[in-house]
Design a protein around this motif. Structure first.
Motif, mmCIF file in Angstrom:
data_model
loop_
_atom_site.group_PDB
_atom_site.id
_atom_site.type_symbol
_atom_site.label_atom_id
_atom_site.label_comp_id
_atom_site.label_asym_id
_atom_site.label_seq_id
_atom_site.Cartn_x
_atom_site.Cartn_y
_atom_site.Cartn_z
ATOM 1 N N ARG A 1 -26.157 -76.397 -105.155
ATOM 2 C CA ARG A 1 -26.335 -75.342 -104.139
ATOM 3 C C ARG A 1 -27.353 -75.739 -103.073
ATOM 4 O O ARG A 1 -27.665 -76.889 -102.888
ATOM 5 C CB ARG A 1 -26.705 -74.018 -104.808
ATOM 6 C CG ARG A 1 -25.666 -73.533 -105.768
ATOM 7 C CD ARG A 1 -26.237 -72.719 -106.919
ATOM 8 N NE ARG A 1 -26.977 -71.539 -106.486
ATOM 9 C CZ ARG A 1 -27.630 -70.747 -107.295
ATOM 10 N NH1 ARG A 1 -27.636 -70.965 -108.595
ATOM 11 N NH2 ARG A 1 -28.281 -69.711 -106.830
ATOM 12 N N SER B 1 -23.877 -69.574 -101.938
ATOM 13 C CA SER B 1 -22.898 -69.753 -103.020
ATOM 14 C C SER B 1 -22.560 -68.417 -103.661
ATOM 15 O O SER B 1 -23.236 -67.412 -103.449
ATOM 16 C CB SER B 1 -23.423 -70.710 -104.091
ATOM 17 O OG SER B 1 -24.274 -70.008 -104.972
ATOM 18 N N TRP C 1 -23.084 -67.742 -106.552
ATOM 19 C CA TRP C 1 -24.135 -67.414 -107.525
ATOM 20 C C TRP C 1 -25.222 -66.535 -106.939
ATOM 21 O O TRP C 1 -26.025 -65.967 -107.667
ATOM 22 C CB TRP C 1 -24.717 -68.706 -108.125
ATOM 23 C CG TRP C 1 -23.647 -69.490 -108.782
ATOM 24 C CD1 TRP C 1 -23.069 -70.628 -108.335
ATOM 25 C CD2 TRP C 1 -22.960 -69.151 -109.997
ATOM 26 N NE1 TRP C 1 -22.072 -71.031 -109.168
ATOM 27 C CE2 TRP C 1 -21.985 -70.147 -110.207
ATOM 28 C CE3 TRP C 1 -23.069 -68.109 -110.929
ATOM 29 C CZ2 TRP C 1 -21.118 -70.137 -111.311
ATOM 30 C CZ3 TRP C 1 -22.219 -68.102 -112.024
ATOM 31 C CH2 TRP C 1 -21.258 -69.104 -112.203
ATOM 32 N N GLU C 2 -25.281 -66.405 -105.614
ATOM 33 C CA GLU C 2 -26.232 -65.465 -105.017
ATOM 34 C C GLU C 2 -25.638 -64.073 -104.859
ATOM 35 O O GLU C 2 -26.366 -63.133 -104.554
ATOM 36 C CB GLU C 2 -26.692 -65.915 -103.629
ATOM 37 C CG GLU C 2 -27.794 -66.933 -103.659
ATOM 38 C CD GLU C 2 -27.252 -68.283 -103.286
ATOM 39 O OE1 GLU C 2 -27.894 -68.965 -102.503
ATOM 40 O OE2 GLU C 2 -26.168 -68.668 -103.772
ATOM 41 N N ASN D 1 -22.644 -62.889 -106.893
ATOM 42 C CA ASN D 1 -21.716 -62.390 -107.918
ATOM 43 C C ASN D 1 -22.219 -61.106 -108.580
ATOM 44 O O ASN D 1 -21.448 -60.171 -108.784
ATOM 45 C CB ASN D 1 -21.358 -63.482 -108.939
ATOM 46 C CG ASN D 1 -22.536 -64.005 -109.716
ATOM 47 O OD1 ASN D 1 -23.656 -64.014 -109.219
ATOM 48 N ND2 ASN D 1 -22.298 -64.451 -110.931
#
Ligand code: GCO
Ligand code: MG
Length: 408
Positions: free
Chosen positions: A78, A271, A273-274, A276
């Motif tokens: 990332r 991403s 992941w920031e 979800n």
């Protein structure tokens, strides 16, 4: 089929666009955008020094495997610089794929869900009258959605996106005055006292149909943001953007508990992941990632699909720091995405920009129409780009009146 070469170009009319061109042994080439605003040389160096030497010899049709190769292969995952560089490669590979198929990219995603995609423009004013004039000029041009930013009475300096003088306009997105940032002084209390009423006056003047958006630009604490979102509920905003800095994602719970104002976040995310958790908990209404900063089409498509499961719509970042290449990538996603919401769009169409990036995409009456040319539908003139060079710039920094550093 093999990639034979790839080149990175930095420069453009008034912007440091970072353009990647990937060449293949079949004469087809692809274009990608790695313009990380005010940090442009870094994704360019990442591409040149680490990624391009690996790309040469790969089969450009395997865009998924190439994405995984670079993402997993970096070990350090990332981050905006790496994701902008991976994103540029990914856009270029999708461009090649579309050209090989002879189809515009939206066809490869699943076809069109709409003809024109709703966009919003940026209206700004040194004071409320000035802002009203700016909104009126967009409404006259047929825009259906406008973001409004207003100078605050008594604020020691002009703040985010607001001109210093009436009808002055501002290019706050790319300031080429050097590496040292200019300083804005911010006062939350003055903002909180003034802005909700100003938004209501805009609603009263322009009526119920205009979609009104406002960007807080990360300036409020969670409690202040909850109070602000509650106070502006009667205005019926289309969205309230970045009410708090999004590192503290639990802050969004407080805003949700107190208000039904729609929330848009994500322009600084790189991403899935920031976002979800924000998406799965339905703490936001619009996801603001950009294909440029968030790993390209392959990765952003995953975010769109996750968002679609949770009533979150797209509202991709589209500040003019992105080049027409990533705006085209977003336009293809916007034409397809079942959960499309809106696109931020500022017309880049100066003659210089059009000569550097020729395309058939167009805007009419506040809607963006995607070109039917194969691939991304944007070209790039290597002779034109030779006219430009990199110019150092910086985002401003923000301080409170006592000197405390705040969030830009
Ligand atoms: C927006 C953004 C931009 C950013 C800029 C930073 O909503 O368009 O907030 O104005 O400030 O893109 O690089
Ligand atoms: Mg913003």
């Amino acid at each position: 089929m093999k990639i034979t070469d790839a080149k990175v170009f930095v420069g453009g009319p008034g912007k440091n666009y970072v353009t990647l061109k990937i060449y293949t042994d079949q004469g087809v080439y692809g274009l990608g955008d790695a313009t990380l605003n005010n940090r442009e040389t870094l994704p360019a160096a990442y591409l040149q020094d680490y990624l391009i030497p690996n790309l040469i010899g790969m089969d450009p049709r395997n865009s998924e495997d190439i994405w995984q190769f670079f993402y997993r292969g970096a070990y350090f995952r990332r981050g905006p610089i790496a994701m902008a560089a991976f994103g540029a490669i990914d856009m270029a590979l999708w461009d090649i794929k579309g050209k090989l198929a002879g189809m515009p990219l939206y066809q490869l995603f699943g076809g069109k869900s709409r003809d024109g995609a709703l966009v919003y423009a940026h209206a700004a004013g040194a004071d409320l009258d000035d802002l009203m004039d700016s909104v009126a000029s967009y409404v006259d041009q047929g825009y259906k959605a406008v973001r409004v930013q207003c100078g605050i009475p008594g604020m020691p300096t002009a703040s985010y996106a607001v001109p210093e003088e009436k009808s002055a306009g501002t290019d706050y997105i790319t300031d080429f005055s050097g590496i040292r940032p200019k300083v804005e002084i911010w006062d939350t209390e003055k903002y909180m006292r003034f802005m909700p009423e100003a938004l209501q006056k805009i609603r009263d003047r322009f009526g119920p149909d205009l979609k009104i958006l406002h960007d807080v630009h990360h300036r409020l604490t969670p409690r202040e943001a909850a109070a602000f979102a509650k106070a502006v509920e009667p205005v019926g905003l289309f969205w309230l953007e970045d009410p708090t800095p999004a590192e503290d994602q639990d802050a969004l719970n407080l805003i949700r508990q107190h208000s039904t104002t729609p929330i848009a976040i994500g322009e600084v995310f790189n991403s899935i992941w920031e976002c979800n958790k924000l998406i799965e908990r339905e703490l936001i209404d619009f996801i603001r990632v950009a294909v440029t900063y968030a790993g390209g089409i392959t990765h952003v498509k995953r975010i769109i699909d996750l968002a679609g499961l949770h009533n979150v719509r797209t509202g991709f970042h589209g500040a003019p720091s992105h080049s027409p290449i990533s705006m085209a990538a977003q336009a293809h996603l916007n034409a397809w995405a079942p959960n499309f919401g809106i696109q931020e769009y500022l017309v880049l169409g100066t003659p210089e920009c059009d000569s550097l990036f020729p395309s058939q995409h167009y805007l009419r009456d506040g809607l963006f129409y995607v070109s039917n040319a194969p691939g991304l539908g944007v070209d790039f003139d290597e002779d034109e780009v030779a006219k430009y060079s990199y110019k150092p710039g910086s985002h401003p920094v923000v301080r409170l009146e006592d000197g405390t550093l705040w969030n830009y």
